[in-house]
Design a protein around this motif. Structure first.
Motif: not given
Length: 363
Positions: A117-139
């Motif tokens: 859910f937190k990822h839904i919030r992030a990508v659908f408007g909170a900060h879609p072009v500044n997402l945190s890196k994932d566990k593989n350090n991918d941006k």
């Protein structure tokens, strides 16, 4: 359809039991959790009002993408508030539903429901072009939301990887799942309300075991009851009643013609003190059956004068018509007590109670 009864029931529980929640949480381990509880309840109301009546139109997603984000944000506000309530009431190091994967069945990111859910919030408007890196350090960066790119979702988008060698990911949600996520967490308020009631009952049981020291001296007994009310839950009704009775016993009688009537009345007030003691002992802050002995209605004929006179006697105001009020009231109550304007405020206060009780007892 939002069930507003759930938050209202929680509010009612918070304010129930002589404001036990305020008493227990306004200074818990050096922290004012009461402020947290109030803030969370208010923001839950804000979130629910925003969510209520929301509708989704696929044809207007581009123009209304931020409305979808607003709906998601409203759920997030409610969910964050419930987490804070859980920390305050249950365990400050615990997040409800952690590790559960029951709602978002098409989880391409392999996260639990809370994280998804937190990822839904992030990508659908909170900060879609500044997402945190994932566990593989991918941006990653999100495209704008759309419909029809994958049948598993009502709304979806592409997650673009900054590494050109890696494929895009289709990420989205179904409103049914989003609402299920919200409902399950919103219903957690009922569990928290139940826990508040259990905490109150445990506290009440401990107080009942702490016996109130008895004494045969009525004025000493009133002092003890006042101390017990300070130790136990505050209650305006009981505290005011104790103050009233203390003043009834405090007054010195200067007119011997009133003494027998006063002593008879004070004997009846003693029964009120006995009932008070039992109720405070049992932490039963319901109204007394015998409080009418102390709290009498004002006869219509002198209602105005009595009201003004009591304001003066309570010290709330000075009134040039004080002597007039005394004259009118003393004349009306003269069949029961004799009141003179030269008497002290405490004695007049006592005689008003004696006279009113005997007036109503005679009609």
């Amino acid at each position: 359809m939002i069930n507003f009864n759930i938050i209202q029931d929680f509010r009612d529980q918070v304010n129930a039991n002589s404001h036990y929640t305020w008493y227990a949480y306004q200074n818990k381990n050096g922290k004012n959790y009461w402020n947290i509880i109030c803030a969370c309840m208010d923001w839950i109301d804000v979130g629910l009002e925003c969510m209520d009546g929301f509708s989704f139109d696929r044809k207007k997603l581009g123009a209304r993408g931020l409305e979808v984000f607003t709906y998601i944000s409203a759920i997030d506000i409610v969910w964050e508030s419930i987490q804070q309530l859980h920390r305050a009431i249950i365990n400050e190091n615990e997040v409800p539903f952690s590790g559960e994967k029951e709602v978002f069945i098409n989880d391409v990111l392999h996260k639990d429901d809370n994280a998804y859910f937190k990822h839904i919030r992030a990508v659908f408007g909170a900060h879609p072009v500044n997402l945190s890196k994932d566990k593989n350090n991918d941006k990653w960066f999100a495209s704008w939301p759309t419909t029809g790119i994958h049948e598993k979702y009502d709304v979806a988008l592409y997650l673009y990887n900054v590494d050109p060698s890696k494929d895009d990911i289709i990420f989205g949600f179904k409103f049914a799942e989003l609402n299920e996520f919200f409902t399950k967490r919103y219903n957690h308020l009922s569990y928290l309300a139940k826990k508040l009631e259990e905490q109150y009952q445990d506290y009440k049981s401990s107080l009942i075991l702490n016996k109130i020291r008895p004494t045969t001296n009525i004025e000493d007994q009133l002092d003890i009851l006042e101390e017990e009310l300070n130790k136990r839950l505050s209650n305006d009704y009981f505290e005011h009643l104790v103050d009233q009775i203390k003043r009834i016993y405090k007054a010195t009688v200067t007119n011997e013609n009133n003494r027998e009537t006063i002593e008879d009345y004070r004997g009846k007030v003693k029964r009120v003190v006995e009932e008070l003691t039992i109720k405070i002992q049992n932490v039963d802050y319901t109204d007394l059956e015998m409080d009418h002995i102390v709290y009498s209605n004002h006869p219509q004929e002198i209602h105005y004068e009595l009201s003004k006179l009591f304001e003066c006697l309570y010290g709330h105001r000075k009134d040039e018509a004080y002597d007039y009020y005394i004259e009118r009231v003393s004349k009306f109550l003269n069949p029961y007590v004799q009141i003179d304007k030269t008497m002290s405020a405490d004695e007049i206060f006592l005689l008003l109670h004696v006279g009113l009780y005997n007036y109503w007892d005679s009609v």
